[in-house]
Design an enzyme around this catalytic site. Structure first.
Site, short mmCIF file in Angstrom:
data_model
loop_
_atom_site.label_atom_id
_atom_site.label_comp_id
_atom_site.label_asym_id
_atom_site.label_seq_id
_atom_site.Cartn_x
_atom_site.Cartn_y
_atom_site.Cartn_z
N LYS A 14 1.72 -0.11 3.53
CA LYS A 14 1.67 0.10 2.07
C LYS A 14 0.30 -0.36 1.60
O LYS A 14 -0.10 -1.49 1.87
CB LYS A 14 2.77 -0.71 1.38
CG LYS A 14 2.70 -0.64 -0.15
CD LYS A 14 3.64 -1.63 -0.79
CE LYS A 14 3.23 -3.06 -0.56
NZ LYS A 14 1.93 -3.41 -1.22
N VAL A 100 0.36 -9.34 10.24
CA VAL A 100 1.36 -10.00 9.41
C VAL A 100 0.65 -10.80 8.32
O VAL A 100 -0.44 -11.35 8.53
CB VAL A 100 2.26 -10.90 10.28
CG1 VAL A 100 3.25 -11.67 9.42
CG2 VAL A 100 3.00 -10.05 11.31
N ALA A 101 1.28 -10.88 7.13
CA ALA A 101 0.68 -11.57 5.97
C ALA A 101 -0.70 -11.00 5.69
O ALA A 101 -1.68 -11.72 5.53
CB ALA A 101 0.62 -13.08 6.19
N ALA A 102 -0.76 -9.66 5.59
CA ALA A 102 -2.05 -8.96 5.55
C ALA A 102 -2.26 -8.12 4.31
O ALA A 102 -3.25 -7.41 4.20
CB ALA A 102 -2.17 -8.06 6.79
N GLY A 103 -1.31 -8.15 3.34
CA GLY A 103 -1.46 -7.33 2.15
C GLY A 103 -1.10 -5.88 2.35
O GLY A 103 -1.48 -5.02 1.54
N GLY A 105 2.29 -4.96 3.13
CA GLY A 105 3.72 -4.81 2.97
C GLY A 105 4.45 -4.52 4.26
O GLY A 105 5.44 -3.77 4.27
N SER A 108 8.16 -5.45 4.32
CA SER A 108 8.87 -4.59 3.37
C SER A 108 9.01 -3.18 3.91
O SER A 108 10.05 -2.53 3.76
CB SER A 108 8.13 -4.57 2.03
OG SER A 108 8.09 -5.86 1.46
N ASP A 141 8.58 -5.35 -2.83
CA ASP A 141 7.89 -4.17 -2.31
C ASP A 141 8.81 -3.20 -1.58
O ASP A 141 8.38 -2.09 -1.25
CB ASP A 141 6.77 -4.60 -1.35
CG ASP A 141 5.55 -5.12 -2.07
OD1 ASP A 141 5.44 -4.91 -3.28
OD2 ASP A 141 4.70 -5.74 -1.40
#
Length: 293
Positions: A14, A100-103, A105, A108, A141
């Site tokens: 996303k 991961v934790a990369a903006g 999504g 989600s 999201d």
């Protein structure tokens, strides 16, 4: 006699082409306006219908994906199971490739892919109110990731505009290997509960814009999380500089709460060439080119 066929869905990234933080609500959540698009590549989610509900995780970023009850794939399956009596579930396999934790999504998108798989296995349309409620229960999201098509996302992510047809654009995505927790970036933004961000709202976006018109519109928008994210992870500034300097890049910005950034291209060959050059020069970064949808 063979059982039901194994089903597979791709969970692509996303991409927030814009992200305006309008206010922080009294409950601590933030009201947003964001033009969201989706790219190729990413994770895969598979379902073996009829088996006991379980989850296996593999892939290069599996270790950071969150196992067991913390994983959004299982949360999504259980949320839909609670709303649809007699739902056929099964064994899920998540092949994790997105950072991961990369903006982007990623979690989600994985949850939304799980809901699409269960919808296919049970003959449910994607606009079934029970599926939509399950998506909303899994996070802000997840609803926009169910259709995985470009559209405006508003409020806490549950108010979705119509699906938009984008002009042919290719994004080069680059992540410097720095994980950023969304809650930390919003905390750095520093809006108090009940406070409004006194900036202009998002300009209207319509289907059918050509690339030049859409790029001009995007340049009038912003990502309000970019500055606080750069403070927490200065490497983001380096990524933005590299992307913005790439030959053929028309626009660059951070996606979501970071640390992944994007550059938009109208020429597919220049985008592929830029991605190859950035991968060569920055071996620790995750970089790929993808058409937007």
């Amino acid at each position: 006699m063979a059982g039901p066929a194994r089903l597979v869905e791709r969970a692509g990234p996303k991409i927030n082409l814009s992200l305006l933080t309008l206010a922080r609500r009294a409950d601590g959540l933030h009201d947003l306006e964001s033009l969201v698009a989706f790219g190729g590549g990413g994770d895969l989610v598979a379902l073996e219908p009829g088996a006991p509900l379980a989850l296996d995780i593999a892939g290069p970023t599996a270790g950071a994906a969150g196992a067991g009850d913390d994983n959004l794939c299982l949360k999504a399956a259980r949320a839909l199971e609670a709303r649809v009596p007699g739902l056929t579930t099964g064994r899920l396999t998540l092949t994790k490739r997105l950072p991961v934790a990369a903006g982007l999504g990623g979690g989600s998108s994985d949850a939304a892919a799980t809901l699409r798989l269960l919808a296919r296995a049970n003959g449910l349309p994607l606009d079934d109110p029970r599926l939509i409620a399950a998506a909303q229960a899994c996070g802000a999201d997840v609803p926009v990731c169910v259709a995985a098509r470009a559209r405006m996302m508003r409020g806490v992510g549950h108010a979705l505009g119509p699906v938009l047809t984008l002009p042919p654009l290719v994004a080069v995505l680059a992540n410097p290997g720095v994980a950023l927790a969304t809650k930390d970036v919003f905390a750095r933004l520093g809006l108090a509960p009940g406070a409004r961000h006194a900036l202009q709202p998002h300009p209207a976006v319509a289907s059918g814009l050509d690339a030049e018109a859409l790029l001009a519109l995007l340049k009038k928008t912003r990502n309000d999380l970019e500055d606080p994210a750069c403070v927490l992870a200065p490497a983001i500034g380096d990524v933005l500089a590299v992307l913005g300097a790439a030959r053929g890049a028309k626009f660059s910005r951070m996606s979501g709460s970071g640390a992944t950034c994007l550059a938009l291209f109208t020429d597919r060959r220049l985008a592929a060439r830029a991605a190859r050059a950035i991968r060569r020069d920055h071996a620790g970064w995750t970089v790929w080119a993808t058409a937007l949808r």
